[in-house]
Design a protein around this motif. Structure first.
Motif, PDB file in Angstrom:
ATOM      1  N   GLU A 144      -4.537  -0.047  -3.243  1.00 13.32           N
ATOM      2  CA  GLU A 144      -4.813  -1.039  -2.202  1.00 13.32           C
ATOM      3  C   GLU A 144      -3.985  -2.284  -2.457  1.00 13.32           C
ATOM      4  OE1 GLU A 144      -8.634  -3.143   0.043  1.00 13.32           O
ATOM      5  OE2 GLU A 144      -8.880  -2.192  -1.927  1.00 13.32           O
ATOM      6  N   HIS A 145      -3.399  -2.815  -1.379  1.00 10.03           N
ATOM      7  CA  HIS A 145      -2.585  -4.020  -1.482  1.00 10.03           C
ATOM      8  C   HIS A 145      -2.756  -4.805  -0.186  1.00 10.03           C
ATOM      9  CE1 HIS A 145       0.444  -6.844  -2.456  1.00 10.03           C
ATOM     10  NE2 HIS A 145       1.386  -6.351  -1.670  1.00 10.03           N
ATOM     11  N   GLY A 146      -3.517  -5.892  -0.279  1.00  4.95           N
ATOM     12  CA  GLY A 146      -3.811  -6.650   0.925  1.00  4.95           C
ATOM     13  C   GLY A 146      -4.582  -5.791   1.916  1.00  4.95           C
ATOM     14  N   SER A 147      -4.072  -5.698   3.115  1.00  7.23           N
ATOM     15  CA  SER A 147      -4.705  -4.873   4.148  1.00  7.23           C
ATOM     16  C   SER A 147      -4.214  -3.431   4.128  1.00  7.23           C
ATOM     17  CB  SER A 147      -4.434  -5.479   5.530  1.00  7.23           C
ATOM     18  OG  SER A 147      -3.034  -5.495   5.795  1.00  7.23           O
ATOM     19  N   ILE A 148      -3.270  -3.104   3.238  1.00  5.00           N
ATOM     20  CA  ILE A 148      -2.692  -1.763   3.187  1.00  5.00           C
ATOM     21  C   ILE A 148      -3.456  -0.915   2.170  1.00  5.00           C
ATOM     22  CG2 ILE A 148      -0.615  -0.417   2.737  1.00  5.00           C
ATOM     23  CD1 ILE A 148       1.048  -2.803   3.501  1.00  5.00           C
ATOM     24  N   LYS A 149      -3.806   0.287   2.587  1.00  8.49           N
ATOM     25  CA  LYS A 149      -4.427   1.260   1.686  1.00  8.49           C
ATOM     26  C   LYS A 149      -3.555   2.504   1.660  1.00  8.49           C
ATOM     27  CE  LYS A 149      -7.923  -1.416   3.177  1.00  8.49           C
ATOM     28  NZ  LYS A 149      -7.864  -2.297   4.370  1.00  8.49           N
ATOM     29  N   ARG A 150      -3.196   2.917   0.483  1.00 15.98           N
ATOM     30  CA  ARG A 150      -2.396   4.131   0.279  1.00 15.98           C
ATOM     31  C   ARG A 150      -3.306   5.185  -0.331  1.00 15.98           C
ATOM     32  NH1 ARG A 150       0.704   6.537  -3.831  1.00 15.98           N
ATOM     33  NH2 ARG A 150       2.738   7.394  -3.188  1.00 15.98           N
ATOM     34  N   ILE A 151      -3.507   6.301   0.374  1.00 13.50           N
ATOM     35  CA  ILE A 151      -4.504   7.297  -0.020  1.00 13.50           C
ATOM     36  C   ILE A 151      -3.828   8.665  -0.148  1.00 13.50           C
ATOM     37  CG2 ILE A 151      -6.722   8.339   0.572  1.00 13.50           C
ATOM     38  CD1 ILE A 151      -7.224   5.935   2.397  1.00 13.50           C
ATOM     39  N   ILE A 152      -4.147   9.368  -1.230  1.00 12.43           N
ATOM     40  CA  ILE A 152      -3.653  10.741  -1.426  1.00 12.43           C
ATOM     41  C   ILE A 152      -4.857  11.630  -1.713  1.00 12.43           C
ATOM     42  CG2 ILE A 152      -2.093  12.243  -2.718  1.00 12.43           C
ATOM     43  CD1 ILE A 152      -0.451   9.882  -3.482  1.00 12.43           C
ATOM     44  N   PRO A 153      -5.497  12.192  -0.672  1.00 11.15           N
ATOM     45  CA  PRO A 153      -6.583  13.143  -0.940  1.00 11.15           C
ATOM     46  C   PRO A 153      -6.017  14.459  -1.490  1.00 11.15           C
ATOM     47  CG  PRO A 153      -6.610  12.310   1.338  1.00 11.15           C
ATOM     48  CD  PRO A 153      -5.277  11.969   0.760  1.00 11.15           C
ATOM     49  N   HIS A 154      -6.634  14.966  -2.519  1.00  8.73           N
ATOM     50  CA  HIS A 154      -6.211  16.231  -3.105  1.00  8.73           C
ATOM     51  C   HIS A 154      -6.882  17.398  -2.380  1.00  8.73           C
ATOM     52  CE1 HIS A 154      -5.070  14.262  -7.224  1.00  8.73           C
ATOM     53  NE2 HIS A 154      -4.324  13.863  -6.213  1.00  8.73           N
ATOM     54  N   THR A 155      -6.321  18.583  -2.560  1.00  7.90           N
ATOM     55  CA  THR A 155      -6.944  19.782  -2.017  1.00  7.90           C
ATOM     56  C   THR A 155      -8.336  19.949  -2.635  1.00  7.90           C
ATOM     57  OG1 THR A 155      -4.791  20.843  -1.757  1.00  7.90           O
ATOM     58  CG2 THR A 155      -6.718  22.281  -1.790  1.00  7.90           C
ATOM     59  N   GLY A 156      -9.328  20.218  -1.784  1.00  2.59           N
ATOM     60  CA  GLY A 156     -10.696  20.341  -2.272  1.00  2.59           C
ATOM     61  C   GLY A 156     -11.470  19.050  -2.215  1.00  2.59           C
ATOM     62  N   GLU A 157     -10.931  18.026  -1.557  1.00  4.68           N
ATOM     63  CA  GLU A 157     -11.637  16.772  -1.401  1.00  4.68           C
ATOM     64  C   GLU A 157     -11.151  16.071  -0.139  1.00  4.68           C
ATOM     65  OE1 GLU A 157     -10.793  14.383  -4.809  1.00  4.68           O
ATOM     66  OE2 GLU A 157      -8.815  13.766  -4.076  1.00  4.68           O
ATOM     67  N   VAL A 158     -11.933  15.128   0.337  1.00  2.00           N
ATOM     68  CA  VAL A 158     -11.550  14.314   1.487  1.00  2.00           C
ATOM     69  C   VAL A 158     -11.813  12.860   1.135  1.00  2.00           C
ATOM     70  CG1 VAL A 158     -11.953  16.113   3.205  1.00  2.00           C
ATOM     71  CG2 VAL A 158     -13.828  14.603   2.541  1.00  2.00           C
ATOM     72  N   GLY A 162       5.795 -13.595   2.078  1.00  4.70           N
ATOM     73  CA  GLY A 162       4.928 -14.537   2.764  1.00  4.70           C
ATOM     74  C   GLY A 162       3.490 -14.049   2.666  1.00  4.70           C
ATOM     75  N   THR A 163       2.861 -13.879   3.794  1.00 10.14           N
ATOM     76  CA  THR A 163       1.484 -13.377   3.815  1.00 10.14           C
ATOM     77  C   THR A 163       1.418 -11.898   4.172  1.00 10.14           C
ATOM     78  OG1 THR A 163       1.283 -14.030   6.143  1.00 10.14           O
ATOM     79  CG2 THR A 163       0.600 -15.642   4.480  1.00 10.14           C
ATOM     80  N   GLN A 164       2.563 -11.255   4.211  1.00  9.55           N
ATOM     81  CA  GLN A 164       2.624  -9.838   4.564  1.00  9.55           C
ATOM     82  C   GLN A 164       2.695  -8.974   3.315  1.00  9.55           C
ATOM     83  OE1 GLN A 164       5.896  -9.214   7.244  1.00  9.55           O
ATOM     84  NE2 GLN A 164       4.518  -8.959   8.975  1.00  9.55           N
ATOM     85  N   PRO A 165       1.749  -8.045   3.145  1.00 11.44           N
ATOM     86  CA  PRO A 165       1.830  -7.129   1.996  1.00 11.44           C
ATOM     87  C   PRO A 165       2.735  -5.945   2.327  1.00 11.44           C
ATOM     88  CG  PRO A 165      -0.187  -6.727   3.208  1.00 11.44           C
ATOM     89  CD  PRO A 165       0.499  -7.876   3.908  1.00 11.44           C
ATOM     90  N   LYS A 166       3.380  -5.424   1.308  1.00  7.19           N
ATOM     91  CA  LYS A 166       4.216  -4.235   1.456  1.00  7.19           C
ATOM     92  C   LYS A 166       3.986  -3.330   0.247  1.00  7.19           C
ATOM     93  CE  LYS A 166       8.056  -6.885   3.504  1.00  7.19           C
ATOM     94  NZ  LYS A 166       8.109  -6.340   4.848  1.00  7.19           N
ATOM     95  N   ILE A 167       3.994  -2.039   0.494  1.00  5.30           N
ATOM     96  CA  ILE A 167       3.995  -1.043  -0.579  1.00  5.30           C
ATOM     97  C   ILE A 167       5.307  -0.294  -0.471  1.00  5.30           C
ATOM     98  CG2 ILE A 167       2.933   1.059  -1.460  1.00  5.30           C
ATOM     99  CD1 ILE A 167       0.249   0.022  -0.651  1.00  5.30           C
ATOM    100  N   LEU A 168       6.152  -0.412  -1.488  1.00  4.82           N
ATOM    101  CA  LEU A 168       7.502   0.162  -1.463  1.00  4.82           C
ATOM    102  C   LEU A 168       7.544   1.423  -2.317  1.00  4.82           C
ATOM    103  CD1 LEU A 168       9.588  -3.126  -1.924  1.00  4.82           C
ATOM    104  CD2 LEU A 168       8.759  -2.093   0.184  1.00  4.82           C
TER     105      LEU A 168
END
Length: 602
Positions: free
Chosen positions: A269-283, A226-232
């Motif tokens: 990024e998918h819709g309102s969902i943001k998936r973030i993986i900061p690495h060591t040595g960064e933010v 529907g209008t709901q985003p999902k990251i699987l």
């Protein structure tokens, strides 16, 4: 909320002989649960509550039976309700005889469009004759017992190969059958053998409103319900959705092998969902409703999920050691735009004037580390940090060069910021590095190193003189180095000779000492031998004396031996007067003679 209920396919009573389609209530088919929108970031919980494979795939309940039993079950279920009104007989005399068929075949016919299967088992058979004009009996033909699909007039047999699904329709609604034989009694059943079978290992199986999604390891999928985003995320079991509004978002022009994204991507990024993986040595830099929020690498090693339309991701910023060369490329480009006729030195160097009015161009190497990203970004912005460090470095450097002579500038060699600044110290390195380290720390940046990479005197005449001085200095340095080398060589040779002489003398002394020790040991051995011999002789005499005391006759014998030895080789002159004594007792005579000699000597 999605509310779907699959009914059992059937004709008349609406049942499927031997197959049961599981019913699903509204609670089982509720929309998958995702984290609600919020302003804080959190780790994702992918337990969305979607369907299981058993809820959408109809399994064969006699798939594991023997071939003989499977054939009987198919006949029983296909011919249920026919009873004595069979269209076939195994007695050709009672009907219209037909040709034999192979034992691996059924035969298919119908009575008044009620389909029937018959197994002649390789024997002769026939269709039944009926005198009733309202009864129509027709032989349709043989069908292989292992055929993938056959049937007529609302009765169907579907043999799904191992490792496959079969996509069909019942009452215009999608159904999926698992591997094995199925008997379907349903006049609305539709199946296309050319396109109906699909491999179970396909990453994405879609059949109308039913969707089976298998995400490989190292991949993720972006979907809409529907209008709901999902990251699987990837997992062992497939994701199952039964929803007409389901949509898989694949990369542009993707094929089967690239329907998914890499799970190692630092930002998705998918819709309102943001998936973030900061690495060591960064933010990660994010803005939650316009408020700066710094996300550090999570300690549990899982991606960070944000589900909020007003929480935006800006990018990453390094917190590890960075080394920059100033003037930067941007500064050089701007210098060229500002002055089209600028020389290469004016573009590639930052020009300052010393206290003695000489123009010098420098290139700086600045190593720094962002220790407070929130403070640095709040005050300078993500793109303004490097520009600020460059501007401040050149400002402090220009001020210090203006207060220094060329000679002081040329001896700029300290590279690390020292301790507290002493205002009385006028060295350029203290003025630049100390002030710069203090200025940058106010913006959350720690100075690690400052060094003049290149320094060039722009006055040609002065540069020539400096070059001449450099040549002279180099010659003197070379001569000094040569003399030092020669001195080192001579010193080394003398030291080697002295060490060699010392070694030879030490060896000679050791030889003398060894010889003396050998002689001393030999003398000691001889003395010990004499002492031992004397002691042995004394002991022998003592033993002999004890023996003579105990046995006097032995003493007389020994005395006689001594006298005989003494008389050996001697000449005796015997007078006529002593002849009688000698003849009577020679030994007594000799004793008397010897005693007289001893008295005479005295």
């Amino acid at each position: 909320m999605v509310n779907i209920e699959l009914e059992m396919a059937g004709s008349g009573s609406g049942s499927s002989s031997g197959d049961t389609t599981p019913k699903r209530n509204s609670s089982e088919l509720s929309s998958p649960k995702i984290p609600s929108s919020h302003s804080d970031y959190s780790l994702a919980d992918n337990g969305y509550g979607e369907l299981s494979i058993s809820q959408v795939v109809i399994r064969s309940d006699f798939f594991n039976e023997s071939a003989e039993k499977q054939s009987r079950i198919i006949l029983d279920r296909f011919n249920e309700g026919i009873g004595k009104n069979s269209a076939f007989t195994d007695s050709p005399a009672l009907g219209r005889g037909l040709s034999r068929v192979d034992i691996s075949y059924f035969v298919l016919g119908h009575r008044n469009q009620v389909a029937e299967l018959f197994d002649p088992r390789g024997q002769r058979f026939s269709t039944v004759l009926s005198a009733d004009p309202t009864v129509t009996i027709k032989y349709i033909g043989p069908v292989s017992k292992t055929a993938n699909y056959y049937g007529a007039y609302g009765k169907h047999v579907l043999n799904v190969p191992a490792g496959y699904y079969a996509k069909a329709l019942s009452k215009n609604r999608p159904v999926i059958y698992g591997e094995g034989p199925h008997v379907i009694i349903d006049p609305t059943f539709q199946f296309d053998e050319r396109t109906g079978f699909v491999n179970q290992q396909e990453p994405f199986v879609s059949h109308s409103t039913i969707h089976i999604l298998r995400i490989p390891a190292g991949k993720i999928a972006k979907v809409w319900v529907g209008t709901q985003p999902k990251i699987l995320e990837s997992r062992r079991e497939p994701y199952i959705f039964d929803d007409p509004q389901f949509k898989l978002v694949a990369p542009e022009g993707a094929v089967k092998a690239s329907l998914f994204l890499n799970s190692s991507d630092t930002f998705i990024e998918h819709g309102s969902i943001k998936r973030i993986i900061p690495h060591t040595g960064e933010v990660a830099i994010t803005y939650n409703n316009g408020i700066l929020t710094i996300i550090s690498p999570p300690k549990d090693g899982k991606p960070v999920f944000i589900d909020s339309p007003t929480h935006n991701f800006e990018g990453f910023i390094s917190t590890s050691l960075q080394t920059c060369l100033f003037p930067s490329k941007e500064t050089k480009h701007q210098s060229l735009l500002d002055n089209k006729s600028a020389t290469s030195d004016e573009i590639n160097l930052k020009i300052f004037q010393t206290r003695d009015s000489l123009r010098v161009g420098v290139v700086l190497v600045v190593a720094f580390k962002i220790v407070d990203p929130e403070l640095a970004i709040t005050k300078l912005g993500k793109e303004g940090i490097i520009n600020h460090i460059e501007n401040v470095s050149f400002a402090d450097m220009g001020k210090s060069i203006q207060l220094s002579t060329l000679q002081e500038v040329m001896y700029f060699n300290q590279t690390k910021p020292g301790g507290p600044i002493d205002d009385n110290v006028q060295t350029i390195q203290d003025r630049v590095k100390g002030n710069l380290a203090r200025d940058l720390l106010e913006f959350g940046v720690e100075l690690q190193r400052l060094q003049i990479e290149t320094m060039k005197v722009l006055d040609t005449e002065i540069a020539k003189k400096l070059a001449g001085q450099s040549v002279t200095s180099a010659e003197y340095t070379t001569k000094q180095a040569t003399l030092v080398k020669e001195y080192d060589i001579k010193t080394t040779e003398a030291r080697l000779k002295a060490e060699t002489d010392n070694i030879a003398l030490a060896q000679k002394n050791q030889a003398v000492i060894a010889e003396s020790q050998a002689k001393l040991q030999s003398a000691q051995k001889e003395a010990e031998a004499l002492l031992i011999a004397a002691d042995a002789q004394r002991k022998a005499q003592e033993m002999q004396g004890e023996l003579f005391t105990k046995y006097p006759i032995l003493a007389e014998i020994e005395l006689a031996k001594i006298k005989a030895q003494a008389l050996k080789g001697a000449t005796l002159y015997i007078t006529p007067q002593d002849a009688g004594n000698f003849m009577n007792s020679p030994l007594v005579y000799v004793d008397q003679l010897m005693n007289k000699q001893q008295i005479t000597k005295k």
